[in-house]
Design an enzyme around this catalytic site. Sequence first.
Site, PDB file in Angstrom:
ATOM      1  CG  HIS A 558       7.498   7.282  32.473  1.00 44.50           C
ATOM      2  ND1 HIS A 558       8.717   7.196  33.102  1.00 44.50           N
ATOM      3  CD2 HIS A 558       6.631   6.603  33.278  1.00 44.50           C
ATOM      4  CE1 HIS A 558       8.606   6.502  34.226  1.00 44.50           C
ATOM      5  NE2 HIS A 558       7.339   6.134  34.352  1.00 44.50           N
ATOM      6  CD  GLU A 559       2.628   6.304  32.841  1.00 44.10           C
ATOM      7  OE1 GLU A 559       2.385   5.092  32.958  1.00 44.10           O
ATOM      8  OE2 GLU A 559       3.060   6.997  33.777  1.00 44.10           O
ATOM      9  CG  HIS A 562       5.347   1.496  32.867  1.00 40.94           C
ATOM     10  ND1 HIS A 562       6.257   0.811  33.639  1.00 40.94           N
ATOM     11  CD2 HIS A 562       5.253   2.740  33.414  1.00 40.94           C
ATOM     12  CE1 HIS A 562       6.696   1.599  34.612  1.00 40.94           C
ATOM     13  NE2 HIS A 562       6.108   2.774  34.488  1.00 40.94           N
ATOM     14  CG  HIS A 565       8.586  -4.404  30.556  1.00 45.56           C
ATOM     15  ND1 HIS A 565       8.991  -4.126  31.848  1.00 45.56           N
ATOM     16  CD2 HIS A 565       9.163  -5.596  30.260  1.00 45.56           C
ATOM     17  CE1 HIS A 565       9.781  -5.086  32.282  1.00 45.56           C
ATOM     18  NE2 HIS A 565       9.891  -5.993  31.348  1.00 45.56           N
TER      19      HIS A 565
END
Length: 779
Positions: A558-559, A562, A565
């Site tokens: 999940h991290e 980020h 991105h």
Amino acid sequence: MSTPQSFQWSLSTIIDFDRYLSVAAVAGTPTPSRKHDDNSLRNVFDSSSVWHEFCGIQSSSNIPPKGLFQNRYLIQPEGFITFAKETADNCRRLVTRIVEASSAEDRRRIPIVLDRLSDSLCRVLDMADFVRATHPDFGFQQASTKAYAMLYEFMNVLNTTPGLKIKLEDALNDPNVSATWSEEERMVAQTLLKDFSKSAIESSDENRQAFVELSSRVSQLGTKFVRDMKPEKSTISLHNRQLKGVDPLVLQHASRKHLTGISIPTAGPVAFTALRSMKDESARRDLYIAMKTAPKHQLQTLQDFLETRAKVANVAGYRSYAEMNLTDKLAKTPAAVNSFLDALSRDNESRIRQEADEMLAMKKLDADDAGFPTRIEAWDTDYYQTQLANKYRSKSRRPDFISAYFSLGTVMQGLSRLFTQLYGVRFVPTAISAGEVWNSDVRRLDVIDESEGRIAVLYCDLFARPGKSPNPAHFTLRCSRRIDPSEIEEASALHPDIDPLQSVNDGMAISYNPRTKTIYQLPTIALICDFQPPCEHHNNQSSEPTLLSFRDVQTLFHEMGHAIHSILGRTACQVVSGTRCATDFAELPSVLMEHFAVDPTVLALFARHWQTEAPLPYEMVSERLAIERRGQGVETEHQILLAMLDQAYHSDLPLTMPGGFNSTKVLQDVYDRYGTVREPRQTSAQGFFGHLVEYGGTYYSYLFDRAIAGKVWKEVFDGGKGGGAVAREKGQRFRDEVLMWGGSRDGWRCLSNLLREDRLRDGGPEAMAAVGRWGVTDI
């Protein structure tokens, strides 16, 4: 343009270095360099001694320090103050350039200069915000806090400076000027205009001053509210017979015994464990109410906070804070948010009803002579969800040794391999310089694109230590931005004794793009987790790497969503780079990565036993997922209710509610209308809703992006079927339509192009409702 000799030398060095880092081989074809980097990646995360040897820390004491993140100002704590002061001076020069812009060329460049102004402020604010929360040295904590306060106040003054908005608006409304702007420059102009409109910039001097003062008050109250989140009662006394079902080891160190029972805390892991395992319903009820009841002073702080936020919105010309905060989001309006939440709630109805019926059936089996239950209560849901999961887990009868297949090094290796397959980028361990990091266990990775060379720097602070926050997080310390040649000339004039390319980006990482012949400041990112460090043995005994639970693996994926991105959203303007997109679009890449984390094809890239190298039997994952998916209807409804509560609290109610604002009554109204389970009247759970401070009318965003991510996973990556999760054409499509744009293209347009659905292009309430009807796809 005349170019200083030092600049010529530095530029050639950058070009040569990037060529060295680039891989000339065909995408996907292993080379010795790739194999070496891949093996090193695993080794430096699985062994602290290998990492320290890799960096040569033993001999680093004689090397002059370069400063945190290689920032030339941050060799010593006091450098933060110098950094802030010089930044403020630079910002004043940029403001003068904007307000005095008169020629066509100067007016054409207004979005670029404003972006540079924003970048200058963020260079200090983003870094100071990270350092004050993370750095163990008190001197750095103090200096970064002071630097942050200096620049934050300066930024608020700039946001209420009419001259900047007037010049930008004039340029935007002049077709001879704005027609020359790129799509990205136009988005920067529109984004900054919206920011100005939220700052009461068109109001009287008195109103602008009120805006600044009220905003400061909001910040103080928000900090106080989050800091004071604890129950009214710190403990609750329970009789020994009421504790049946609770593991005695859980109670042993966190409870206080008395003659007839035990006093247990009402906050923290012991309280949550007891709520999930106590068989006695009356005990669960008493504990739940104690856990969910906030002190009166906390509720007063919340009331003051929400009323002050509402006043901020009124001063800026909006009816509510939600209306103000949603103007630059995909939702645009509170009505559109409610359209999404209503549709999602209807989609979830059958799921939550089935789960409630299953829990009620179990509760009836537990009923005694005291009465026959007819409904599930709020204090029952955690208990019976746990019982259902345990029932399923006992049926599988498979020991859970899944962590042995997920050493931290192999997971990082897997992420690099996945990103290579999808996007053509990989992670390369890089030795740190003296003073570059805040702890010797922080690893540095350079991110290498197979065609462009080095494109980002990633600092991984993944191990637990005393005083460190346990919360996983992603921080963008510096955003992508194209460096204009004129900036290099200015840097040379301001600091003639420093290499201009070192000066122009404060000594931090930059790169030369041979395709566009441009220089970029590189995204610099910090990833924070709280894993146990590797177990290092002496006397030549074998060492054990950090082994991750499957939940840890999902968190890391999940991290890293980020991070990718921020890495691939390499825009020319930092205002719209990477994750600086609409808040309700920013979670899409990270939530999407959770789907990759459970895909068998992705796991086959790396998941293997740390000792035997045996591949992970996927049955271990599928059984775990089946357990986790039970109760997702309950969890989805819980998040929907919080999102609806967030909307109600940031409506006009804080200033218009008949009889005065009552946050508890608002909560009860929302839960009574939309909830399956009734919230007890004695509670005041809003006193623990800390996300109200951060989100302010946008708490729906995570649910919104979960719905979108499920759709993207299914439609773009084929739900992982047929190797869709590792297919370059699938990854390239997501990169081209979403990641590369950061916030420089409207999210609805990105989504419409990605999913090839024209009806989504213009957004609005119907598009929001359509996303709600997609539902939240199980991961």
